[in-house]
Design an enzyme around this catalytic site. Structure first.
Site, PDB file in Angstrom:
ATOM      1  N   ASP A 199      -8.173   3.718   1.279  1.00  0.00           N
ATOM      2  CA  ASP A 199      -7.270   4.135   2.356  1.00  0.00           C
ATOM      3  C   ASP A 199      -8.090   4.561   3.580  1.00  0.00           C
ATOM      4  O   ASP A 199      -8.877   5.500   3.491  1.00  0.00           O
ATOM      5  CB  ASP A 199      -6.437   5.316   1.826  1.00  0.00           C
ATOM      6  CG  ASP A 199      -5.375   5.763   2.805  1.00  0.00           C
ATOM      7  OD1 ASP A 199      -5.370   5.267   3.952  1.00  0.00           O
ATOM      8  OD2 ASP A 199      -4.557   6.607   2.415  1.00  0.00           O
ATOM      9  N   ASN A 212       2.299   1.412   4.420  1.00  0.00           N
ATOM     10  CA  ASN A 212       2.640   0.118   5.051  1.00  0.00           C
ATOM     11  C   ASN A 212       2.349   0.124   6.556  1.00  0.00           C
ATOM     12  O   ASN A 212       3.040  -0.529   7.336  1.00  0.00           O
ATOM     13  CB  ASN A 212       4.105  -0.278   4.777  1.00  0.00           C
ATOM     14  CG  ASN A 212       4.436  -1.732   5.119  1.00  0.00           C
ATOM     15  OD1 ASN A 212       5.571  -2.058   5.461  1.00  0.00           O
ATOM     16  ND2 ASN A 212       3.469  -2.624   5.041  1.00  0.00           N
ATOM     17  N   CYS A 231      -1.388   0.521   7.454  1.00  0.00           N
ATOM     18  CA  CYS A 231      -2.820   0.180   7.572  1.00  0.00           C
ATOM     19  C   CYS A 231      -3.207  -1.012   6.689  1.00  0.00           C
ATOM     20  O   CYS A 231      -3.414  -2.125   7.187  1.00  0.00           O
ATOM     21  CB  CYS A 231      -3.702   1.372   7.227  1.00  0.00           C
ATOM     22  SG  CYS A 231      -3.489   2.796   8.318  1.00  0.00           S
ATOM     23  N   ARG A 232      -3.323  -0.776   5.395  1.00  0.00           N
ATOM     24  CA  ARG A 232      -3.907  -1.804   4.525  1.00  0.00           C
ATOM     25  C   ARG A 232      -3.011  -3.010   4.279  1.00  0.00           C
ATOM     26  O   ARG A 232      -3.458  -4.165   4.421  1.00  0.00           O
ATOM     27  CB  ARG A 232      -4.313  -1.175   3.178  1.00  0.00           C
ATOM     28  CG  ARG A 232      -5.479  -0.228   3.310  1.00  0.00           C
ATOM     29  CD  ARG A 232      -5.636   0.613   2.074  1.00  0.00           C
ATOM     30  NE  ARG A 232      -4.514   1.538   1.900  1.00  0.00           N
ATOM     31  CZ  ARG A 232      -4.324   2.309   0.852  1.00  0.00           C
ATOM     32  NH1 ARG A 232      -5.177   2.258  -0.157  1.00  0.00           N
ATOM     33  NH2 ARG A 232      -3.301   3.134   0.795  1.00  0.00           N
ATOM     34  N   SER A 233      -1.742  -2.772   3.893  1.00  0.00           N
ATOM     35  CA  SER A 233      -0.910  -3.951   3.573  1.00  0.00           C
ATOM     36  C   SER A 233      -0.528  -4.775   4.804  1.00  0.00           C
ATOM     37  O   SER A 233      -0.474  -5.999   4.704  1.00  0.00           O
ATOM     38  CB  SER A 233       0.312  -3.575   2.713  1.00  0.00           C
ATOM     39  OG  SER A 233       1.141  -2.644   3.341  1.00  0.00           O
ATOM     40  N   CYS A 251       0.863  -1.187   0.000  1.00  0.00           N
ATOM     41  CA  CYS A 251       0.000   0.000   0.000  1.00  0.00           C
ATOM     42  C   CYS A 251       0.894   1.229   0.000  1.00  0.00           C
ATOM     43  O   CYS A 251       2.045   1.150  -0.438  1.00  0.00           O
ATOM     44  CB  CYS A 251      -0.970  -0.025   1.188  1.00  0.00           C
ATOM     45  SG  CYS A 251      -0.178  -0.022   2.810  1.00  0.00           S
TER      46      CYS A 251
HETATM   47  P1  4NP Z   1      -1.815   2.696   4.242  1.00  0.00           P
HETATM   48  O1  4NP Z   1      -2.461   4.024   4.861  1.00  0.00           O
HETATM   49  O2  4NP Z   1      -1.278   3.071   2.879  1.00  0.00           O
HETATM   50  O3  4NP Z   1      -2.968   1.764   4.184  1.00  0.00           O
HETATM   51  O4  4NP Z   1      -0.738   2.261   5.212  1.00  0.00           O
HETATM   52  C1  4NP Z   1      -1.777   5.249   4.930  1.00  0.00           C
HETATM   53  C2  4NP Z   1      -1.003   5.516   6.021  1.00  0.00           C
HETATM   54  C3  4NP Z   1      -0.361   6.740   6.110  1.00  0.00           C
HETATM   55  C4  4NP Z   1      -0.479   7.667   5.099  1.00  0.00           C
HETATM   56  C5  4NP Z   1      -1.240   7.370   3.982  1.00  0.00           C
HETATM   57  C6  4NP Z   1      -1.902   6.161   3.902  1.00  0.00           C
HETATM   58  N1  4NP Z   1       0.165   8.927   5.207  1.00  0.00           N
HETATM   59  O5  4NP Z   1       0.025   9.743   4.282  1.00  0.00           O
HETATM   60  O6  4NP Z   1       0.863   9.181   6.194  1.00  0.00           O
END
Ligand code: 4NP
Length: 154
Positions: free
Chosen positions: A121, A11, A13-15, A8
């Protein structure tokens, strides 16, 4: 050994959720000696951090642990993994720009989701978003496991 990497943006939340769910399902099916799982982010904002507390707590309620620490996906990872699984279309495009050939959209393995679906997201949204991520990861990872079982005959 079949090696999977979920990717994602951050790294956190989703992945990590997809990774934890996949480890959970692989153990349930007794396939831990056949399939190895990792995750990474296309961005480098959260390197070294554990999974977001909201993701970890939602996963724990379903009996899933999220053990990963955030790292950034490297071009060399394409050689290490057999399947690179993007959580959304924007990360899919980023991975393709890095030159990957083994890149798939995770939800394309969920037979019930339309082709080209993303895992949204949840980072800036409410608690419900984390439950949606879990539901989508469970459905897609079940489908991915069925695909692997067919392809690799186990
Ligand atoms: P992820 O979520 O891609 O599912 O881990 C996010 C976590 C942090 C951010 C964006 C998406 N950020 O911009 O900090």
């Amino acid at each position: 050994m079949i090696r999977l990497c979920f990717v994602c943006l951050g790294n956190i939340c989703r992945s990590p959720t997809a990774e934890g769910v996949m480890i959970h399902l692989i153990r349930q099916r007794g396939l831990s000696d056949r399939i190895e799982v990792d995750s990474a982010g296309t961005g480098g904002y959260h390197i070294g951090e554990p999974a977001d507390q909201r993701s970890a707590q939602a996963a724990r309620r379903r009996g899933v642990d999220l053990p990963s620490r955030a790292r950034q996906f490297q071009r060399a990872d394409f050689a290490r993994f057999d399947y690179v699984l993007a959580m959304d279309t924007s990360n899919l495009e980023a991975l393709k720009r890095l030159g990957g050939e083994k890149v798939h959209l995770l939800r394309d393995f969920d037979p019930a989701s339309p082709q080209g679906s993303s895992v949204p997201d949840p980072y800036y949204g409410g608690e419900r978003g984390f439950e949606v991520v879990l539901d989508q990861c469970f459905a897609a990872c079940q489908g991915l496991l069925d695909h692997l079982a067919q392809q690799h005959r186990f």
